[in-house]
Design a protein around this motif. Structure first.
Motif, short mmCIF file in Angstrom:
data_model
loop_
_atom_site.label_atom_id
_atom_site.label_comp_id
_atom_site.label_asym_id
_atom_site.label_seq_id
_atom_site.Cartn_x
_atom_site.Cartn_y
_atom_site.Cartn_z
N MET A 63 -0.98 -13.81 -7.77
CA MET A 63 0.07 -12.85 -7.40
C MET A 63 -0.10 -11.55 -8.18
N ILE B 52 6.16 -11.84 -5.59
CA ILE B 52 6.79 -13.16 -5.62
C ILE B 52 8.04 -13.15 -4.73
N THR C 110 8.33 -11.65 -1.85
CA THR C 110 7.85 -11.93 -0.50
C THR C 110 7.33 -13.36 -0.41
N HIS D 297 -2.10 -15.68 1.78
CA HIS D 297 -2.80 -16.76 2.46
C HIS D 297 -4.21 -16.93 1.88
N THR E 193 7.98 -16.14 -1.99
CA THR E 193 8.92 -17.27 -2.00
C THR E 193 9.82 -17.29 -0.76
N PHE E 194 9.78 -16.22 0.01
CA PHE E 194 10.58 -16.21 1.24
C PHE E 194 10.00 -17.16 2.27
N TYR E 195 8.70 -17.34 2.21
CA TYR E 195 8.01 -18.05 3.28
C TYR E 195 7.67 -19.48 2.87
N GLU E 196 7.97 -20.35 3.82
CA GLU E 196 7.84 -21.80 3.62
C GLU E 196 6.41 -22.23 3.27
N MET E 197 5.43 -21.59 3.87
CA MET E 197 4.07 -22.12 3.76
C MET E 197 3.44 -21.87 2.40
N PHE E 198 3.97 -20.91 1.66
CA PHE E 198 3.33 -20.63 0.37
C PHE E 198 3.84 -21.61 -0.67
N VAL F 88 1.14 -10.55 2.89
CA VAL F 88 1.17 -11.93 3.37
C VAL F 88 -0.26 -12.44 3.65
N PRO F 89 -1.09 -11.69 4.34
CA PRO F 89 -2.47 -12.15 4.51
C PRO F 89 -3.18 -12.43 3.18
#
Ligand SMILES: Cc1cc2nc3c(=O)[nH]c(=O)nc-3n(C[C@H](O)[C@H](O)[C@H](O)COP(=O)(O)O)c2cc1C
Ligand code: SF4
Ligand code: FES
Lengths: 213, 451, 924
Positions: free
Chosen positions: A45, A60, A62, A31, A64-69, A27-28
């Motif tokens: 990626m 991908i 991980t 970002h 696409t699970f998170y809103e901010m990406f 995740v880092p």
């Protein structure tokens, strides 16, 4: 640019060095990729997969699970208007509607000049200062239609560049652990009693052990 | 009004502009608790926290000292993970603590790591909180340089790295096992408890302490003043103070540190130093006492003390310390839909009832709100709720892994029980509109001349 | 074997278990057993979607929730995640349970399209079935369902219909947990969750088809089966996959005499329900238009269709003619690994008992000597994959050649704490899971193995292996808990088998308790060897010289002398010493490591008789081509690499007049005046059980009993590995002497003996056997006293079954510094007919490039991918060259039998290693 630049690859390696298991840096690193390119590119990626030692499919998954990406480019300024209960009670519906009119786009879209992307988002933890929004994750609270308009004007005029970096950049200060101060990672497969616990463990565990004998 | 003069235990530096810097922190007594802790054995430190009866502030309200004791003997390494993912609608306190007093949190983390024997600490900050990340990064850099964090802390044999980590936008990651999954680089989907109690099998399947930001921010005060002193404040079931965010239709929305048990909801909503009353002096319609997951409270609950046991018994929870106040003008259906939509959007998708059920609930409610409801919809809503949370009781039973799915049930059962006529009115209007539409259609047809 | 110390295996604990009450009945569950399994074992089936007994539970579909009371009142718990604890009370039928399960089903159907009539899964769909048995009857969902693009290809073999997916995580778990290919994954979140691949990066896994089989709905479908049939149109029979020697149990499903689908059957000792994609999808070859349906006979340059009578007569005449002119030694029988055990036995009996030739070899020069395969203490797959065990892999890449063995090995390492030490000429598919991989220069495997076990070898640099890695591996061997198992095969066909044989000798000597699993890949090669299709062997793992007399009695005759192996036969053929070469499903041009030799052999031998499924490159050169029945077309048994005999099922009829190989053997014998009396596979098996010492007692009844679903390990009485100190005593010496005697006999054997009339063979053999026995006894006596006990044991058990007792160290000339040594390995998908005749698989053969270590690559000074010339003493090829860090310095690696590259044309099978030079600057 899609893969990490050499400078960012160095940053990536420093981030990786802090985790006992490389995948934790996923995740880092995403970002970091978003900071570099404004969104997460396919090549980034792939590069992350290589650095972390997983498949691109896992990255991908991980990502696409998170809103901010964001997998597609977004505006230079991502304007997130909170729509949750505290803000709703204080008029966030109307604010979002106003924002759509002011920017001439619907929530979820980007202005043709690529300056603004507008989103209605879930609670951003400023509930007592409702309604609120974030621009690239920098807060504006107790927002009125008027204050929204002047915010947009200032952003468009480039007057807030010092305060609000382009989309993708979060903290502008990075953690840095100096080599001589680092305690080091604790790998999960090394079953070692921490030094400062040793006396304590010896005190508490040995009597129990001898009892058992 | 029982507004006490209990000390500010965790917001004491909120008045200082420089509290987030090391200089500001040290100037106001910072890192003295760490020094004191290092002069004690880990066991003694742990005992102080146990004596303080410090309840977790993340939502579940589990005593921190007890949790720390759950790590199985002889299994190393242990980790500590700070839950700074604050995302529950209405909740606003951890961000303040991280932005305004990051060193206090870091000090709390260090003391906890020392007491439990954690070899590495991870500070998981919500992704959307750029300033908090920045402040913590700066604070950690300063603290490392000053010898408070890292190798041989303050010259002792206590060494631990505190790693700053960010999320990326997913409410469910606040759930502790999802937090761990996320920290492992995975999709933030909760693990089933048992067997995956973090204290036994957490990060990388090792014993892991997960505590909320506010919980750990209390630790320096406890070590400085002693667990007993801490337990001298608050009520039987809830010791010390706690931060409450009062939002919605009050005159003075804000975040207040108040003493547990002594203060009531009425104080919090109406006292001039707190909420100051309902805006425009309107009537209270309902309030959510502990974040969006909590069943709603009403007028008759105002005099309940802010205290875990009492609130639990009354059928809701103090949860994350988020009090959301709705006045009489509030549309109960819309408010309910708003909360349900949140949970539907934030479901991780792992459990069938939550993934499919919460979205279904949202759609039914939307339909009702948009004027397309059917008379059978209210019963359907309740039955779908029942299939997610059998019995629709409190504390909730669940057909799901984590409480997120059942959280979507709280607002529906609350609103539907209390404000059923509002739902019925919308459904009736819709039915009438449909009937009218059919009537028009029939008219047109009969108007066609025969033959 | 050392005592298994795991808690589970201690019998008292198993018996002890825990008492749980399920639906009012008290049952005993195993300690740690999941409730869902315990209930099923006791006849209570709890519905489920995500749970799969071969994967870790995730508890996500919530279908299996039941009311459980562990003392704190009943609560709903997922039975797939809940371990049985003492006095647990479970109600799987309570009102609360029923309502919850109905609720889950209704939720699942919220977004699941009701397209059952056009769905491949319709009729065998757990969602459909459980909706009937546990569902609510109707859905109250009136909104739009999720809509996504209808099936998207996620690989060449598998399609995904995301609308139908119920997100059970089975396929994705399989991909990462079982196959180790996490190329499909959940994407997005919540109600938008979907399974997908990374964009443009397909689910290219050798095991992708398993996901189709375990998908509980019709979300994953196989391109080959889509819309082909409805389950109720299919009939099935259980059988054993013949695509490699692992011997996975399968269900063969057919409709209207056409095989349409192969499914894995879950048997504990072998495949656990998994298959590789080759085994699952190469059934298309059965239905191929190019199958041989009628005999062909050569007329000049052409092969013309002929009747069986004519073709067989022509073959029989050629054989008789050869016997008349050159004697039995002028006939060679090559191949047989495609055959059933019964076919192989019939051919052995025909070749050895009727024709009198011992020139038989089921292997094609790419295997190992039969005494190594059959004569070492054998390990089962379960033993190799024992939790916490230690295994040494000296052999081919299991992922490419024995894919489901790879899955089992991977599981042992990843899930069960096994330690794997790999010794290989290049990194392989298992290297990622090996605790240590020792890469060695071609031809120096035994050097590395010597270093591994702490013996000093000849070379100063450990055969090219990294010294610290050798040290680590050695420490692992020292720490091994229990006896070590060895997976032993041919890592590369560009070097002599002697090196592996040498390595086996070293391991056997140094690790006295070690057991060996043979890693020869061809489907029934182990059965063919068991049936005696190898020089010097007779059925039942016995030597011609030990058991010739008994077989001569039963068969009327046996060969007088030990014959030639594949290399010997092809050499003899090339030198004009063979008159007839019989190819039993063998394609030496493609498979023999030395293509030039095979070419010369086939060009020179006067008559080639081929029994085959297709006209291969080799059988196209034959004079008589006999169409054979293949997989799913004949009955019989097969034997896997463990020596496990299992029953093959016939599901369809062979094309045209194609027939089983045993019939061909029997017919030819009859035409040559011998009635073998072989009437049916069952009758042949009875004869095998009577005559073959290793197969005594393995009756048809036993094989077909329900307990034998997975097959029966032969021999029934497992030989225990000899205690350490026995190896160095007289037993070994005597065996060595015997072997020496045989070699001697083979070497200076007179042609007269070989040329004896078939009828006379028996007598000659008896004489030889008697003479040799006498000699042996004498020599043994000279060496020291023969222990009475030993003699008695031999006498009471009949002739000793084959036993390998090591060979002296093989030496290798030092490497010439200017050349590289060739490593030639296989890929799963190649030019073999099974792959090439299956439309889905044929394009997956990757082709080959030349792979070099970066160091050697950089010396060439060329671009990655540019074409170079590789030359050996045998020939030269043009091939693109790439860097591969997994290839050690000094080696050059290629894949064999790939389109566009005849890599075996570089190899001289008589040379110990193949040295090549790489020349640049030849780009056109
Ligand atoms: C759906 C869900 C969301 C949660 N979100 C948070 C959160 O944002 N922050 C938090 O501290 N705890 C959150 N929790 C509670 C955590 O699971 C956990 O109980 C807590 O972090 C433990 O810390 P504490 O004992 O100090 O409260 C959440 C729980 C659930 C079920
Ligand atoms: S209840 Fe919802 S959020 Fe929680 S694990 Fe299940 S699907 Fe995920
Ligand atoms: S089978 Fe148990 S939750 Fe899916």
């Amino acid at each position: 640019m899609a893969r990490f630049t050499p400078e960012n690859e160095t940053v990536a390696r420093e981030i990786l060095s802090r985790y006992p298991v490389p995948k934790s840096a996923l995740v880092p690193l995403l970002h970091l990729a978003q900071e570099q390119d404004g969104h997460v590119t396919r090549d980034a990626m792939v590069h992350i997969a290589e650095l972390v030692g997983v498949t691109p499919a896992e990255v991908i998954g991980t990502c696409t699970f998170y809103e901010m990406f964001k997998m597609e480019p977004v505006g230079r300024y991502l304007v997130n208007v909170c729509t949750n209960i505290s803000c709703m009670l204080m008029g966030s519906d109307a604010l979002l509607h106003h924002a759509e009119e002011r920017l001439g786009i619907s929530a979820g879209d980007t202005t043709p000049d690529g300056m603004f992307t507008l989103e209605g988002v879930e609670c951003i933890a400023a509930c007592t200062e409702a309604p609120c929004l974030q621009v690239n994750y920098r807060y504006r609270t107790n927002v009125t239609n008027e204050s929204f308009d002047s915010l947009v004007n200032e952003l468009a005029a480039g007057e807030l560049e010092d305060e609000i970096p382009p989309h993708g950049t979060l903290a502008r200060i990075r953690q840095h652990i100096p080599a001589d101060r680092a305690a080091g990672v604790a790998p999960p497969d090394v079953n070692r009693v921490p030094v400062w616990m040793q006396t304590a463990v010896a005190d508490t565990e040995s009597p129990a052990g001898s009892e058992a004998n | 009004m029982a507004v006490t003069d209990a000390p500010k235990m965790i917001t004491s530096r909120f008045g200082r502009d420089d509290a987030h810097t090391l200089a500001g922190y040290e100037a106001s007594g910072g890192y003295q608790a760490l020094r004191k802790a290092l002069s004690m054995t880990p066991e003694q430190v742990h005992t102080q926290v146990k004596e303080a009866s410090l309840l977790g502030r993340g939502g579940a309200g589990f005593p921190a000292g007890v949790k720390w004791g759950f790590c199985p003997d002889g299994v190393w390494p242990r980790y500590i993970v700070v839950n700074g993912d604050e995302s529950e609608p209405g909740t606003y306190k951890d961000r303040m603590l991280m932005e305004r007093d990051p060193h206090q949190l870091i000090e709390g983390v260090l003391i906890a790591a020392y007491a439990v024997g954690c070899a590495q600490a991870f500070l998981y900050v919500r992704g959307e909180m750029a300033l908090a990340q920045e402040r913590i990064a700066a604070a950690l850099n300063e603290a490392y340089a000053a010898g408070y964090v890292g190798k041989s802390i303050l010259g002792s044999d206590f060494s631990v790295d505190v790693v700053l980590h960010w999320g990326a936008g997913a409410y469910i990651v606040g759930e502790e096992t999802a937090l761990i999954e996320s920290l492992e680089g995975n999709r933030g989907m909760p693990r089933l408890k048992p067997p995956f109690f973090p204290a036994a099998k957490g990060l990388y399947m090792q014993p892991t302490i997960v505590n909320n930001v506010e919980t750990l921010s209390n630790v320096p005060w406890i070590i400085t003043h002693g667990g007993e002193a801490y337990a001298g404040f608050g009520a039987e079931g809830s010791k010390g103070t706690r931060m409450f965010a009062v939002s919605g239709h009050v005159k003075n929305p804000g975040v207040y540190e108040v003493e547990f048990g002594v203060t009531t909801f009425r104080d919090l909503i109406y006292a001039p130093v707190y909420g100051g009353g309902i805006r425009s002096d309107r009537q209270l319609k309902a309030f959510i006492p502990g974040g969006a997951s909590a069943p709603w409270f009403y007028e008759e609950h105002l005099d309940l003390p802010l205290e875990k046991v009492a609130v639990d018994k009354a059928g809701s929870m103090l949860g994350s310390g988020a009090v959301v106040v709705m006045d009489e003008t509030t549309d109960a259906v819309k408010a309910c839909l708003n909360v349900v939509r949140f949970f539907a959007h934030e479901s991780c998708g792992k459990c069938t009832p939550c993934r499919e059920g919460t979205t279904w609930l949202e759609r039914i409610l939307s339909r009702i709100d948009d004027g397309y409801g059917r008379s059978s919809d209210l019963a359907l809503l309740m039955d779908v709720c029942d299939n997610i949370s059998p019995g629709i009781a409190w504390p909730p039973k669940q057909t799901t892994i984590c409480p997120l799915g059942p959280s979507a049930v709280s607002p529906i059962s609350s609103a539907l029980q209390r404000f059923r006529p509002e739902f019925e009115a919308k459904v009736a209007a819709a039915t009438k509109a449909r009937a009218d539409a059919v009537a028009v259609a029939v008219d047109v047809r009969t108007a066609v001349p025969h033959g | 074997m050392a005592e298994d110390t795991t808690v589970d295996a201690a019998p008292d604990v198993v018996d002890d278990g825990v008492a749980v009450t399920i639906d009012g009945t008290e049952v005993r569950a195993r300690k740690g057993e999941l409730l869902i399994d315990a209930a099923e074992r006791h006849g209570v089936y709890i519905p489920r979607f995500c749970y799969h007994e071969r994967m870790r539970p995730v508890g996500m579909c919530r279908m299996c929730i039941v009311e459980v009371d562990t003392g704190r009142g009943p609560s709903l718990q997922p039975s797939c995640m809940l371990e049985c604890t003492p006095d647990m009370v479970v109600d799987t039928t309570s009102e609360v349970t029923r309502k919850a399960q109905e609720g889950v089903l209704e939720f699942l159907l919220v977004n699941h399209p009701l397209d059952c009539p056009v769905c491949d899964k319709g009729g065998e769909c757990p969602l459909q079935d459980q909706t009937m048995s546990n569902g609510p009857g109707e859905s109250r969902y009136i909104e739009q369902k999720r809509h996504l693009e209808k099936p998207i290809p996620i690989s060449d073999l598998v399609l995904l219909d995301r609308e139908r997916c119920i997100l059970c995580d089975r396929c994705t778990r399989f991909a990462s947990e079982v196959a180790g290919d996490p190329l499909i994954h959940f994407l997005h979140r919540g109600n938008h969750t979907e399974v997908n691949t990374f964009p443009d990066e397909p689910f290219a896994s050798y095991f992708s088809g398993n996901t189709v089989q375990i998908c509980p709905v019709g979300a994953l479908t196989a391109t080959s089966y889509r819309f082909k049939a409805r389950p109720w149109d299919l009939t099935q029979t259980e059988s054993t996959c013949q695509s490699c020697s692992v011997g996975c149990r399968v269900a063969v499903q057919a409709s209207r005499n056409e095989v349409l689908r192969i499914l894995g059957v879950d048997v504990d000792p072998v495949n656990w329900g998994w298959l590789c994609d080759k085994g699952r999808f190469d059934f298309e070859a059965i239905n191929s238009d190019e199958r041989l349906a009628a005999p062909l006979v050569r007329q000049g340059d052409e092969l013309a269709p002929a009747g069986w009578a004519q073709a067989l007569r022509q073959a029989a005449d050629a054989l008789s003619g050869a016997l008349d002119s050159g004697g039995p030694v002028s006939i060679g029988v090559l191949g047989g690994a495609r055959l059933t055990n019964e076919d192989a036995y019939a051919w052995t009996r025909f070749a050895k008992g009727v024709l009198g030739t011992d020139n038989c070899d089921a292997q094609l020069g790419d295997g190992l000597p039969p005494e190594v395969v059959l004569g070492l203490p054998r390990a089962t797959i379960d033993e190799v994959c024992r939790p916490g065990g230690t295994v040494v892999v000296v052999g081919p890449d299991p992922k490419e050649e024995l894919p489901v063995l790879f899955l089992r090995l991977r599981h042992a390492v990843v899930e069960a704490g096994a330690t794997l030490i790999e010794v290989a000429p290049a990194r392989s598919g298992i290297s990622d899971y090996a605790t240590v991989t020792l890469t060695h220069r071609p031809g120096e495997v035994a050097e590395v193995v010597r270093a591994l076990v702490g013996e000093t070898g000849q070379s100063s640099d450990l055969g090219g292996a990294d010294a610290s890695a050798v040290g680590r591996a050695r420490a692992l061997l020292d720490q091994a808990d229990g006896d070590v198992c060895v997976v032993l095969g041919r890592p590369s066909v560009a070097e002599s088998a002697d090196f592996v044989t040498d390595a086996a000798s070293v391991l056997q000597r140094a690790l006295p308790g070690a057991r060996f699993l043979s890693a020869l890949r061809r489907s029934n090669v182990h059965g063919a060897l068991d049936m005696g299709l190898a020089p010097g062997l007779l059925p039942g793992r016995v030597r011609l010289e030990d058991s010739g007399a008994e077989f001569a009695e039963a068969w009327g005759a046996v060969p007088a002398t030990v014959g030639l192996d594949a290399h010997g036969m092809l050499t003899a053929a090339a030198e004009g010493r063979l008159s007839v070469l019989v190819l039993l499903g063998a394609d030496p041009l493609a498979d023999f490591p030395d293509r030039h030799l095979a070419e010369r052999a086939l060009a020179t031998v006067p008559t080639i008789v081929a029994s085959d499924l297709f006209l291969t490159e080799s059988s196209a050169r034959a004079h008589v081509v006999l169409p054979a029945a293949g997989f799913a077309e004949c009955e019989g048994t097969t034997t896997n690499l463990e020596g496990r005999v299992s029953v093959l099922g016939q599901k369809v009829t062979p094309p045209g007049t194609a027939r089983s190989d045993w019939m061909i053997a029997a017919e030819l014998a009859r035409l040559m005046g011998h009635d073998l009396g072989l009437e049916s596979p069952a009758a042949i098996w009875d004869e095998i059980c009577t005559l073959a010492p290793s197969h005594r007692g393995v009756t048809t009844d036993l094989l077909r009993s329900t307990d034998s679903d997975a097959g029966v390990l032969v021999p029934l009485e497992r030989e225990e590995p000899a205690p350490a100190d026995v190896d160095s005593t007289d037993g070994v010496a005597a065996e060595d002497v015997a072997e020496a005697a045989v070699d001697q006999a083979a070497a200076d054997d007179t042609l007269e003996a070989q040329a004896a009339e078939a009828e006379g063979v028996a007598a000659a053999a008896e004489q030889v056997a008697a003479e040799e026995a006498g000699e042996l006894a004498e020599e043994a006596a000279a060496d020291g006293p023969v222990e009475d006990g030993a003699e008695e044991a031999v006498a009471s058990r009949g002739p000793a079954t084959l036993r390998f007792d090591g060979i002296p160290a093989v030496t290798l000339a030092p490497r010439d510094a200017y050349s590289l040594r060739l490593v030639a390995t296989r890929k799963l998908y190649d030019q073999g007919t099974g792959v090439q005749q299956s439309a889905q698989l044929a394009p997956l053969a990757p082709g080959s490039v030349l792979r070099l270590n970066r160091y050697d690559f950089e010396r060439l000074g060329v671009e990655e991918g540019s074409v170079v010339r590789v030359a050996s003493a045998r020939g030269a090829l043009r091939v693109p060259v790439v860097v591969d860090a997994g290839v050690p310095r000094g080696a050059a690696a290629v894949y064999v039998n790939q389109p566009g590259l005849a890599a075996t044309s570089l190899v001289d099978a008589a040379a110990a290693v193949t040295e090549v030079r790489v020349e640049t600057g030849i780009d056109s």
